[in-house]
Design a protein around this motif. Structure first.
Motif, PDB file in Angstrom:
ATOM      1  N   SER A  97       0.818  -1.338   0.293  1.00 12.04           N
ATOM      2  CA  SER A  97       0.180   0.564  -0.190  1.00 12.04           C
ATOM      3  C   SER A  97       1.126   1.574   0.381  1.00 12.04           C
ATOM      4  O   SER A  97       0.213   2.051  -0.786  1.00 12.04           O
ATOM      5  CB  SER A  97      -0.906  -0.122   1.260  1.00 12.04           C
TER       6      SER A  97
ATOM      7  N   ILE B 180       2.014   1.927  -3.768  1.00 12.13           N
ATOM      8  CA  ILE B 180       1.124   2.102  -4.744  1.00 12.13           C
ATOM      9  C   ILE B 180       0.096   3.273  -4.138  1.00 12.13           C
ATOM     10  O   ILE B 180      -0.089   4.201  -4.945  1.00 12.13           O
ATOM     11  CB  ILE B 180      -0.500   0.985  -4.376  1.00 12.13           C
ATOM     12  N   GLY B 181       0.717   4.133  -2.899  1.00 14.39           N
ATOM     13  CA  GLY B 181      -0.173   5.066  -2.817  1.00 14.39           C
ATOM     14  C   GLY B 181       0.953   6.016  -3.445  1.00 14.39           C
ATOM     15  O   GLY B 181       0.419   7.779  -3.657  1.00 14.39           O
TER      16      GLY B 181
ATOM     17  N   GLU C 193       3.054   5.659  -5.592  1.00 15.87           N
ATOM     18  CA  GLU C 193       3.233   6.035  -6.676  1.00 15.87           C
ATOM     19  C   GLU C 193       2.032   6.691  -7.638  1.00 15.87           C
ATOM     20  O   GLU C 193       2.763   6.786  -8.586  1.00 15.87           O
ATOM     21  CB  GLU C 193       3.360   4.320  -7.505  1.00 15.87           C
ATOM     22  N   LEU C 194       0.644   7.208  -6.721  1.00 18.49           N
ATOM     23  CA  LEU C 194       0.040   7.207  -7.921  1.00 18.49           C
ATOM     24  C   LEU C 194       0.376   8.843  -7.503  1.00 18.49           C
ATOM     25  O   LEU C 194       0.070  10.196  -8.137  1.00 18.49           O
ATOM     26  CB  LEU C 194      -1.385   6.864  -6.560  1.00 18.49           C
TER      27      LEU C 194
ATOM     28  N   VAL D 110       2.302   9.267 -10.531  1.00 22.85           N
ATOM     29  CA  VAL D 110       1.596   9.656 -11.978  1.00 22.85           C
ATOM     30  C   VAL D 110       0.714  10.415 -11.711  1.00 22.85           C
ATOM     31  O   VAL D 110       0.968  11.636 -12.861  1.00 22.85           O
ATOM     32  CB  VAL D 110       0.416   8.063 -11.525  1.00 22.85           C
ATOM     33  N   LEU D 111       0.430  11.689 -10.597  1.00 19.33           N
ATOM     34  CA  LEU D 111      -0.650  12.858 -10.444  1.00 19.33           C
ATOM     35  C   LEU D 111       0.778  13.967 -10.852  1.00 19.33           C
ATOM     36  O   LEU D 111       0.322  14.870 -12.081  1.00 19.33           O
ATOM     37  CB  LEU D 111      -1.052  13.115  -8.956  1.00 19.33           C
TER      38      LEU D 111
END
Length: 109
Positions: A77, A80-81, A83-84, A87-88
């Motif tokens: 988690s 993933i958090g 990486e998001l 991405v933004l």
């Protein structure tokens, strides 16, 4: 995210008016701190479960497996958090490039 920000090039105007993003450089630091905290927490849960075995076998077993699940789910988690967030920032960077290309093509006409 290999774009390193040179703090010598960072001006007060860039910092105050968000002309440049500095958060992507700190994401790596936050990621390693998060992994360290997750490791310490899950290790404490696993080691603490052995103390619970003396009082209740089921509580100790539950805490042991919860510590392992916390370790695995925490690592996933956190990755993933963060990486998001990356991405933004990549989306923001690409939108800025498109806007700059559009204004450049309009000025050439």
């Amino acid at each position: 995210m290999n774009n390193k920000i040179k703090f010598s090039d960072l001006t007060i105007k860039d910092f105050l008016f968000f002309n440049r993003m500095i958060t992507p450089t700190f994401i790596t630091i936050v990621y390693w701190i998060a992994l360290f905290c997750i490791t310490i927490t899950s290790l404490a849960m696993v080691l603490g479960s052995f103390a619970l075995f003396a009082y209740s076998f089921s509580a100790g077993l539950f805490t042991f497996f919860t510590g392992i699940i916390t370790f695995v789910a925490g690592f996933i988690s956190a990755r993933i958090g963060l990486e998001l967030i990356c991405v933004l920032f990549n989306i923001n960077h690409n939108i800025q490039k498109l806007a700059n290309e559009k204004t450049d093509s309009e000025t050439q006409e």
